[in-house]
Scaffold this active site. Structure first.
Site, PDB file in Angstrom:
ATOM      1  N   LYS A 100       0.756  -1.128   0.080  1.00  0.00           N
ATOM      2  CA  LYS A 100       0.041  -0.072  -0.015  1.00  0.00           C
ATOM      3  C   LYS A 100       0.857   1.243   0.112  1.00  0.00           C
ATOM      4  O   LYS A 100       0.515   2.263  -0.686  1.00  0.00           O
ATOM      5  CB  LYS A 100      -0.896  -0.129   1.158  1.00  0.00           C
ATOM      6  CG  LYS A 100      -2.108  -1.031   0.891  1.00  0.00           C
ATOM      7  CD  LYS A 100      -2.674  -1.162   2.719  1.00  0.00           C
ATOM      8  CE  LYS A 100      -3.660  -2.321   2.304  1.00  0.00           C
ATOM      9  NZ  LYS A 100      -4.472  -2.722   3.591  1.00  0.00           N
ATOM     10  N   GLN A 102      -4.607  -1.152   9.760  1.00  0.00           N
ATOM     11  CA  GLN A 102      -4.237  -2.699   9.314  1.00  0.00           C
ATOM     12  C   GLN A 102      -5.018  -3.512  10.104  1.00  0.00           C
ATOM     13  O   GLN A 102      -4.703  -3.806  11.440  1.00  0.00           O
ATOM     14  CB  GLN A 102      -2.886  -2.847   8.871  1.00  0.00           C
ATOM     15  CG  GLN A 102      -2.674  -4.053   7.984  1.00  0.00           C
ATOM     16  CD  GLN A 102      -3.330  -4.334   6.677  1.00  0.00           C
ATOM     17  OE1 GLN A 102      -3.221  -3.346   6.080  1.00  0.00           O
ATOM     18  NE2 GLN A 102      -4.039  -5.357   6.409  1.00  0.00           N
ATOM     19  N   ASP A 154     -11.352   3.225   4.778  1.00  0.00           N
ATOM     20  CA  ASP A 154     -11.717   2.072   4.650  1.00  0.00           C
ATOM     21  C   ASP A 154     -13.245   1.945   4.549  1.00  0.00           C
ATOM     22  O   ASP A 154     -14.006   0.891   4.318  1.00  0.00           O
ATOM     23  CB  ASP A 154     -11.426   0.884   5.788  1.00  0.00           C
ATOM     24  CG  ASP A 154      -9.888   0.399   5.345  1.00  0.00           C
ATOM     25  OD1 ASP A 154      -9.936   0.051   4.168  1.00  0.00           O
ATOM     26  OD2 ASP A 154      -9.387  -0.096   5.932  1.00  0.00           O
TER      27      ASP A 154
END
Ligand code: NDP
Length: 283
Positions: free
Chosen positions: A49, A93, A116
């Site tokens: 990422k 994460q 997210d």
């Protein structure tokens, strides 16, 4: 003829488009990633990422924290990032260590920085059909990839296997918003095959290597394999690709399908949050 839904190819196009957009911006979007502990898979995901963010021209920071960090201290880190006006997007994460309640942590993220789309604010707006600040990356990537290949979802019998908050649940909402007829299956579903054999579109997000064989799928259907399973022979999806390939009309490979689309959507969401925050500040 089976068409491979090439997520890698489309993701690369999205990334290049974002790079061009970022070049035109004076200030650059900034993504903050929190990584707790040293889960090897999470470390790889975070590295990928960050690499992609840097390639596009984003600023990025990875905050690495010890596995035994307290919930309180982790929350403190999030509050600092929420307050920092240089940070546009925050990603924690997952999975987190067992002693930390994931929902407490994701809920602490300011919804306008929630890249997210996991906060109840953004998820709630998604369910209600209001525009959230961001849509969860994997489900958003699935819908985008289907549209890229002109696969019409309206009226289609669609079966989603898996009901997690990260994949199964949000993708079923998005599919319904595309007017698909959606059935969600999970580990308590009886006679799974009876459902999947009628699926024009089958989305598997289970996490079981090669679970879906040709016996599960309808002729000429669309197969979306979200699963990422590490086996002694390397990475594979939930779908037994070689076994299913000929029977399907469209199929995503693993790797090279939904994985790259997920990262591309993370980058797209970062850029969109950056623009939203800019406009907010201008107003
Ligand atoms: P979870 O473990 O949170 O959810 C798995 C779901 O599958 C659950 O709803 C579970 O049911 C269901 N399930 C498990 N076994 C069966 C079975 N035998 N029959 C029917 N349903 C079953 O996983 P995630 O949603 O987080 O991830 C799913 C997979 O997708 C994983 O392999 C993960 O690595 C991958 N993934 C890939 C991404 C990508 O970018 N490509 C992004 C995110 C995830 P129940 O709810 O009853 O337990």
């Amino acid at each position: 003829m089976t068409t491979i839904l090439n997520g890698k190819l489309y993701a690369d196009i999205i990334i290049e488009q974002l790079k061009t957009k970022v070049e035109k911006e004076q200030k650059k979007p900034k993504l903050a990633v929190i990584l707790v502990g040293n889960n090897p898979a999470s470390e790889i995901y975070v590295r990928n990422k960050q690499k992609k963010a840097q390639y596009i021209g984003f600023e990025s920071v990875v905050i690495t924290l010890e596995n035994n960090i307290s919930e309180e201290n982790l929350l403190e880190q999030i509050y600092i990032l929420n307050e920092d006006t240089n940070i546009n997007a925050i990603l924690v994460q997952l999975p987190l260590p067992q002693h930390i309640q994931t929902k407490k942590i994701t809920e602490a993220i300011d919804p306008i920085k929630d890249v997210d789309g996991f906060t109840s604010y953004n998820f709630g707006r998604l369910i209600l059909g209001y525009k959230p600040y961001s849509i969860p990356c994997t489900p958003k990537g699935i819908i985008k990839l289907l549209k890229y290949y002109n696969i019409d979802m309206a009226g289609k019998n669609t079966v989603v296997i898996g009901r997690s908050n990260i994949v199964g649940k949000p993708v079923s909402i998005l599919l319904e918003q595309e007017n698909a007829t959606v059935t969600v299956a999970h580990s308590h579903t009886n006679n799974l095959k009876d459902l999947t054999l009628h699926a024009d579109i089958l989305i598997s997000a289970i996490g079981k290597a090669k679970f879906i064989t040709s016996e599960f799928i309808k002729n000429n259907s669309v197969i979306i394999d979200v699963g990422i399973n590490r086996t002694e022979n390397g990475l594979c999806g939930d779908v037994d690709y070689e076994n299913v390939y000929k029977k399907a009309a469209f199929i995503t490979p693993v790797p090279g399908g939904i994985g790259p689309m997920t990262i591309a959507m993370l980058m797209e969401n970062t850029f969109e949050l950056f623009k939203l925050q800019q406009n907010y500040l201008v107003l």
